[in-house]
Design a protein around this motif. Structure first.
Motif, PDB file in Angstrom:
ATOM      1  N   GLY A  16      16.238 124.175  -4.608  1.00 23.09           N
ATOM      2  CA  GLY A  16      15.841 123.257  -3.352  1.00 23.09           C
ATOM      3  C   GLY A  16      14.783 123.920  -2.547  1.00 23.09           C
ATOM      4  N   LEU A  17      13.746 123.327  -2.320  1.00 22.99           N
ATOM      5  CA  LEU A  17      12.595 123.447  -1.354  1.00 22.99           C
ATOM      6  C   LEU A  17      12.612 122.514  -0.174  1.00 22.99           C
ATOM      7  CD1 LEU A  17      10.343 125.036  -3.817  1.00 22.99           C
ATOM      8  CD2 LEU A  17      11.687 126.149  -2.350  1.00 22.99           C
ATOM      9  N   THR A  18      11.692 122.698   0.698  1.00 26.05           N
ATOM     10  CA  THR A  18      11.502 121.639   1.804  1.00 26.05           C
ATOM     11  C   THR A  18      11.631 120.434   1.111  1.00 26.05           C
ATOM     12  OG1 THR A  18      10.547 123.334   3.011  1.00 26.05           O
ATOM     13  CG2 THR A  18      10.316 121.026   4.035  1.00 26.05           C
ATOM     14  N   ALA A  19      10.872 120.027   0.096  1.00 28.51           N
ATOM     15  CA  ALA A  19      10.429 118.928  -0.499  1.00 28.51           C
ATOM     16  C   ALA A  19      11.847 118.326  -0.991  1.00 28.51           C
ATOM     17  CB  ALA A  19       9.623 118.798  -1.732  1.00 28.51           C
ATOM     18  N   GLY A  41      29.330 116.008   2.007  1.00 28.54           N
ATOM     19  CA  GLY A  41      28.713 117.093   2.605  1.00 28.54           C
ATOM     20  C   GLY A  41      27.650 117.687   1.716  1.00 28.54           C
ATOM     21  N   LEU A  42      26.802 118.457   2.117  1.00 27.84           N
ATOM     22  CA  LEU A  42      25.585 118.911   1.364  1.00 27.84           C
ATOM     23  C   LEU A  42      25.497 120.478   1.655  1.00 27.84           C
ATOM     24  CD1 LEU A  42      22.874 116.451   1.050  1.00 27.84           C
ATOM     25  CD2 LEU A  42      24.396 117.144  -0.941  1.00 27.84           C
ATOM     26  N   CYS A  43      25.686 121.663   0.644  1.00 28.88           N
ATOM     27  CA  CYS A  43      25.542 122.683   0.920  1.00 28.88           C
ATOM     28  C   CYS A  43      24.098 123.180   0.239  1.00 28.88           C
ATOM     29  CB  CYS A  43      26.670 123.368   0.585  1.00 28.88           C
ATOM     30  SG  CYS A  43      28.455 122.964   1.199  1.00 28.88           S
ATOM     31  N   PRO A  44      23.014 123.018   0.872  1.00 30.79           N
ATOM     32  CA  PRO A  44      21.719 123.849   0.226  1.00 30.79           C
ATOM     33  C   PRO A  44      21.757 125.185   0.322  1.00 30.79           C
ATOM     34  CG  PRO A  44      21.424 122.887   2.632  1.00 30.79           C
ATOM     35  CD  PRO A  44      23.163 122.754   2.479  1.00 30.79           C
ATOM     36  N   PRO A  45      20.640 125.904   0.258  1.00 37.43           N
ATOM     37  CA  PRO A  45      20.264 127.204   0.312  1.00 37.43           C
ATOM     38  C   PRO A  45      20.292 127.525   1.742  1.00 37.43           C
ATOM     39  CG  PRO A  45      19.090 126.615  -1.573  1.00 37.43           C
ATOM     40  CD  PRO A  45      19.852 125.348  -0.933  1.00 37.43           C
ATOM     41  N   ALA A  46      20.563 128.859   2.209  1.00 35.80           N
ATOM     42  CA  ALA A  46      20.669 129.296   3.489  1.00 35.80           C
ATOM     43  C   ALA A  46      19.129 128.900   4.154  1.00 35.80           C
ATOM     44  CB  ALA A  46      20.771 130.487   3.815  1.00 35.80           C
ATOM     45  N   ALA A  51      17.009 123.033   8.410  1.00 35.68           N
ATOM     46  CA  ALA A  51      16.146 121.869   8.034  1.00 35.68           C
ATOM     47  C   ALA A  51      16.848 120.578   7.685  1.00 35.68           C
ATOM     48  CB  ALA A  51      15.038 122.394   7.023  1.00 35.68           C
ATOM     49  N   MET A  52      17.774 120.856   7.135  1.00 34.78           N
ATOM     50  CA  MET A  52      18.556 119.717   6.453  1.00 34.78           C
ATOM     51  C   MET A  52      19.424 119.146   7.743  1.00 34.78           C
ATOM     52  SD  MET A  52      21.382 119.141   3.161  1.00 34.78           S
ATOM     53  CE  MET A  52      20.101 119.438   1.905  1.00 34.78           C
ATOM     54  N   LYS A  67      27.518 115.831   6.398  1.00 30.79           N
ATOM     55  CA  LYS A  67      27.543 117.054   7.165  1.00 30.79           C
ATOM     56  C   LYS A  67      26.704 118.271   6.225  1.00 30.79           C
ATOM     57  CE  LYS A  67      31.303 116.054  10.192  1.00 30.79           C
ATOM     58  NZ  LYS A  67      32.740 115.639   9.630  1.00 30.79           N
ATOM     59  N   VAL A  68      26.127 119.238   6.535  1.00 26.91           N
ATOM     60  CA  VAL A  68      25.831 120.129   6.165  1.00 26.91           C
ATOM     61  C   VAL A  68      26.748 121.555   6.175  1.00 26.91           C
ATOM     62  CG1 VAL A  68      23.755 121.788   6.201  1.00 26.91           C
ATOM     63  CG2 VAL A  68      23.483 119.159   6.842  1.00 26.91           C
ATOM     64  N   GLY A  69      26.515 122.215   4.943  1.00 23.70           N
ATOM     65  CA  GLY A  69      27.318 123.333   4.845  1.00 23.70           C
ATOM     66  C   GLY A  69      26.402 124.649   4.224  1.00 23.70           C
ATOM     67  N   GLY A  70      27.002 125.671   4.389  1.00 25.95           N
ATOM     68  CA  GLY A  70      26.459 126.909   3.698  1.00 25.95           C
ATOM     69  C   GLY A  70      27.231 127.302   2.643  1.00 25.95           C
ATOM     70  N   GLN A  71      26.648 128.304   1.637  1.00 33.47           N
ATOM     71  CA  GLN A  71      27.203 128.717   0.400  1.00 33.47           C
ATOM     72  C   GLN A  71      27.966 129.877   0.533  1.00 33.47           C
ATOM     73  OE1 GLN A  71      24.326 128.336  -2.585  1.00 33.47           O
ATOM     74  NE2 GLN A  71      23.341 126.618  -1.644  1.00 33.47           N
ATOM     75  N   ASP A  72      27.928 130.439   1.511  1.00 35.37           N
ATOM     76  CA  ASP A  72      28.786 131.774   1.793  1.00 35.37           C
ATOM     77  C   ASP A  72      28.494 132.462   3.334  1.00 35.37           C
ATOM     78  OD1 ASP A  72      29.950 134.143   0.766  1.00 35.37           O
ATOM     79  OD2 ASP A  72      27.959 135.299   0.954  1.00 35.37           O
ATOM     80  N   CYS A  73      29.324 133.210   3.540  1.00 30.30           N
ATOM     81  CA  CYS A  73      28.865 133.942   4.751  1.00 30.30           C
ATOM     82  C   CYS A  73      29.684 135.239   4.823  1.00 30.30           C
ATOM     83  CB  CYS A  73      29.606 133.021   6.151  1.00 30.30           C
ATOM     84  SG  CYS A  73      31.574 133.025   5.775  1.00 30.30           S
TER      85      CYS A  73
END
Length: 256
Positions: A16-19, A41-46, A51-52, A67-73
């Motif tokens: 995933g990029l901005t597009a 929910g969608l978990c894109p790259p950090a 932006a999402m 809702k948006v999520g992260g893939q790790d922390c």
């Protein structure tokens, strides 16, 4: 105990990029038109979390349905940890969830259940919902150790403060992720039933925890998989990258 609300989350992994934000907007439009009962929910790259979150907020309806999520922390809130991201950073960026303990993190980065437990606790500290992943390898399944492995991961990866509100469990058989192979419904039912039993034994509100299935979930098998008892939704990989592929999975569990 109120009925568990279905949850369907897309994990974009390192894609995933901005597009690609157009796919999130397209999904939001579909969801806004249908108002699914499922939480989405969608978990894109950090790099895309903020932006999402902003794109969905700007769409007027998107933030209400996705809702948006992260893939790790990281387990700590700050410090000298080059390349890592804190749960608090994800929260500030607009995240509501974070995936911890995904098999690709356990395998590629040597994450133990103890480390996953610390990350889940960090998610709770920051006010995020932790999606804690568990699952067996093909060798472990062939050895008949699936339930033993998954139970050990559940016990080791969930912090004591886990509740049905701040924690979701995702069962992902490692051998099914990205391979096109899927367990039988009987195999899924057996593992989800065992996870439920473990949750009930440890937590007062064990009946309320949502348990997701993940591992080669696609439009053509989603309905069958999510009809299994104690499958409360899905954690979806590649099929979540395009709204046209992800929406049929949402429809399989999440429409009224």
């Amino acid at each position: 105990m109120a009925a568990r609300r279905p949850l369907i989350v897309g994990n974009w992994k390192m894609n995933g990029l901005t597009a690609s934000l157009g796919e999130a907007r397209a999904l939001a439009e579909k969801a806004a038109a249908s108002r699914p009962v499922a939480e989405l929910g969608l978990c894109p790259p950090a790099t895309l979390v903020a932006a999402m979150a902003n794109a969905l907020k700007d769409s007027a309806v998107g933030a209400d349905v996705i809702k948006v999520g992260g893939q790790d922390c990281h387990a700590r809130a700050s410090g000298a940890h080059t390349g890592d991201i804190a749960a608090e950073m994800l929260k500030e960026a607009g995240a509501a969830y974070v995936i911890v303990g995904h098999s690709e993190r356990r395998a590629d980065h040597g994450e133990t259940s103890e480390m996953v437990r610390a990350k889940a606790a960090a998610a709770h500290r920051a006010g995020l919902i932790a999606i804690v992943c568990v699952g067996e390898t093909l060798a472990e399944r062939d050895a008949g150790a699936t339930l033993k492995v998954v139970t050990a991961q559940i016990r080791g990866s969930l912090p004591d403060d886990a509740t049905a509100a701040n924690t979701v469990v995702a069962y992902e058989p490692v051998w099914a992720i990205g391979t096109g192979r899927t367990p039988t419904t009987a195999q899924v039912a057996e593992v989800h039933g065992e996870i439920r039993k473990d949750l009930l034994a440890r937590f007062d509100e064990g009946a309320g925890f949502r348990i997701l299935y993940g591992g080669s979930v696609k439009p053509d098998n989603a309905a069958e998989l999510m009809a299994v008892a104690d499958v409360d939704g899905a954690l979806v990989g590649g099929a979540s990258l395009k709204a046209a592929d992800f929406w049929p999975i949402v429809a399989a569990k999440g429409l009224q």
